[in-house]
Enzyme design. Structure first.
Site, short mmCIF file in Angstrom:
data_model
loop_
_atom_site.label_atom_id
_atom_site.label_comp_id
_atom_site.label_asym_id
_atom_site.label_seq_id
_atom_site.Cartn_x
_atom_site.Cartn_y
_atom_site.Cartn_z
N ILE A 1 0.83 -1.20 0.00
CA ILE A 1 0.00 0.00 0.00
C ILE A 1 0.87 1.26 0.00
CG2 ILE A 1 -1.64 1.34 1.38
CD1 ILE A 1 -2.90 -1.34 2.24
N ASP B 1 14.19 4.04 11.05
CA ASP B 1 13.18 3.33 11.84
C ASP B 1 12.42 4.40 12.62
OD1 ASP B 1 11.72 1.99 13.76
OD2 ASP B 1 13.28 0.52 14.20
N ASN C 1 1.76 5.93 6.87
CA ASN C 1 1.33 4.61 6.42
C ASN C 1 2.01 3.47 7.17
OD1 ASN C 1 0.33 2.52 4.38
ND2 ASN C 1 2.56 2.40 4.11
N ALA C 2 3.21 3.70 7.71
CA ALA C 2 3.96 2.63 8.35
C ALA C 2 3.16 2.00 9.49
CB ALA C 2 5.29 3.17 8.88
N GLY C 3 3.16 0.69 9.54
CA GLY C 3 2.44 -0.02 10.59
C GLY C 3 2.72 -1.50 10.55
N ALA D 1 -4.99 -12.93 26.21
CA ALA D 1 -4.45 -13.80 27.26
C ALA D 1 -3.03 -14.26 26.95
CB ALA D 1 -5.37 -15.02 27.45
N TYR E 1 -3.59 -4.16 17.94
CA TYR E 1 -3.71 -3.49 16.64
C TYR E 1 -4.97 -2.63 16.56
CZ TYR E 1 -3.74 -3.03 11.52
OH TYR E 1 -3.74 -2.54 10.24
N THR F 1 -2.68 -7.78 -0.99
CA THR F 1 -1.25 -7.52 -0.86
C THR F 1 -0.54 -8.84 -0.56
OG1 THR F 1 -1.39 -7.14 1.53
CG2 THR F 1 -1.71 -5.21 0.09
#
Length: 471
Positions: free
Chosen positions: A245, A287, A312-314, A322, A377, A412
């Site tokens: 992406i 980074d 966009n970085a992720g 748990a 996330y 992707t």
């Protein structure tokens, strides 16, 4: 990635079987190609009585190569004849109840801003019921209204809020032929800023977007615009730009005229430099989670401040709560959220994002609907939406807009690695019955980035084909 199911569902020898078994048959979506813009063909325009937004609709369409029709006046619908004549726009009045079965519309635009009470909602039914079956494949339906939060009268606010339910339901009915339905709320005083979202949503650039609500607010468009290259002269930073992406975002912004600075981690240096070379841009190897990342970016852009920032970085680090370690939580949160906050703070504090700048963040459907094994996330991506909402007001003083996209299932390398059954479910569980492409996300970001979108801020739009999961 090839969608084998879609090929079989529409194959010469197999489509009949899929139809007989009542299995989904995804329509090949018409996507943007160079030289195209607004929807082409036959467009039907309608409005409720006391409509308020027909004038900017006409302004948007007046130079397009379209055949425009509008309904003969009825008790529930506005007579548009005078407005078309005043704008010297040729349009043909038609009887909604006498449309031939062979007639097809490529677009339908309805101004519902004049609906003030629940009784007047019948205008939606009177207009759409006779014509909705006449939509050609990959058509666009746009409804326009006023945001209820800015309306004092309870009955009026109630009626306008109802448009969201209408549009989301209609989108599910017309999605089977690749058509989409959107709602645009226009705040009073921002009518002439309607053009940018209307052009985007009626174009093939919005192929995989459906059932979305875009709010248009007062704003200021900077200077004159080159419609063919709307980002000409702009500098954009795209994080996570080496592939997928992120690479599609960089390519699309460059297509629209921007000089693109691509950023990614050292491990992806080779991929990053390939795309940078192809786009004649620049690259930053960094980074974003390191303490010096904001310094590196700030020093790189100091002589040429940015106009556009795309976060966009992720990453994903999936585990049920748990079984989730501190590292799974902390590292993901730093990459997906905290790094973005630190970079923005540094660039904004040092005025390294120009006035009239654009910030676009990448959220996710997981941040809206949640997902099994993704508490970390989903938390980070929901926070991105909250960040966009909270930042829109303080940024407005410099005419900077901030928006987010929330992709659903996008084809992707990452989704190609998903187990077959899960991947197929992800592809089919939306109104368009297929996965999206990286360019679908990129087109939405390019829309948010353009100067004409000055009235669009604080929005999060889903790029998911109207996923059946989530709002």
């Amino acid at each position: 990635m090839t969608d084998t199911y879609a090929k079989l569902a529409n194959g010469k020898w197999t489509s009949g079987l899929f139809k007989a078994l009542n299995l989904p048959q995804p329509v090949t979506l018409a996507r943007f190609t160079e030289g195209s813009d607004l929807i082409s063909g036959n467009v039907l325009i309608g409005a409720a009585s006391n409509c308020e937004l027909v004038k900017p609709i006409i302004h948007t369409l007046k130079d397009a190569q379209l055949t425009i029709s509008y309904p003969n006046s009825t008790s529930k619908l506005a007579n548009l004849n005078a407005q078309f004549n005043a704008a010297s726009l040729q349009a043909t009045p038609i009887s909604l109840n006498a449309i031939a079965k062979s007639d097809r519309f490529n677009g339908i635009i309805f101004d519902a801003s004049g609906i003030k009470t629940s009784n007047e909602l019948s205008a939606l039914h009177r207009f759409f019921q006779p014509v909705i079956k006449q939509l050609a494949p990959c058509s666009r339906v746009i409804v326009l209204g006023r945001p209820s939060a800015h309306i004092k009268e309870v009955s009026n606010a109630t009626a306008q809020r109802s448009l969201e339910g209408f549009c989301r339901s209609l989108a599910k009915e017309i999605g089977k032929n690749g058509s989409t339905c959107q709602l645009i709320y226009v705040q009073p005083g921002s009518e002439m800023l309607l053009e940018a979202p209307l052009r985007f949503l009626t174009s093939a650039k919005s192929a995989y977007i459906s059932a979305q609500v875009i709010n248009v607010k007062p704003g200021t468009v900077e200077g004159t615009i080159n419609s063919a290259k709307p980002l000409q002269g702009k500098t954009a930073l795209v994080t996570g730009a080496s592939r997928g992406i992120g690479a599609a975002i960089a390519e699309t912004l460059a297509r629209d005229g921007a000089h693109v600075i691509c950023l990614d981690i050292p491990a992806l240096k080779q991929d990053l430099e390939k795309i940078t070379h192809r786009l004649k841009g620049n690259s930053i190897i960094a980074d974003i989670t390191t303490a010096d990342a904001p310094d590196i970016i700030a020093e790189f852009v100091r002589e040429h401040p940015l106009d556009i920032i795309v976060h966009n970085a992720g990453v994903t680090k999936d585990k049920t709560l748990a079984r989730m370690t501190n590292n799974h939580w902390d590292v993901l949160m730093d990459i997906n959220l905290s790094a973005m906050e630190r970079i923005n703070e540094r660039l904004l504090n040092e005025d390294l994002l120009n006035e009239y700048g654009r910030i676009i963040c990448v959220s996710s459907m997981s941040g809206i609907a949640g997902n099994f094994g993704q508490t970390n996330y989903a938390t980070s991506k929901a926070a991105v939406i909250g960040y966009v909402d909270a930042m829109q007001t303080p940024l407005a003083a410099k005419h900077i807009t901030i928006n987010a996209v929330a992709p659903g299932f996008i084809e992707t390398k990452m989704t190609a690695a998903i187990p077959f059954t899960v991947r197929e479910a992800g592809r089919r569980m939306n109104s368009l019955k297929q996965g999206g492409k990286p360019v679908d996300v990129a087109e939405a970001i390019a829309f948010f980035a353009q100067p004409q979108a000055a009235g669009v801020t604080g929005n999060t739009i889903r790029i998911c084909g109207q996923s059946l999961i989530g709002a």
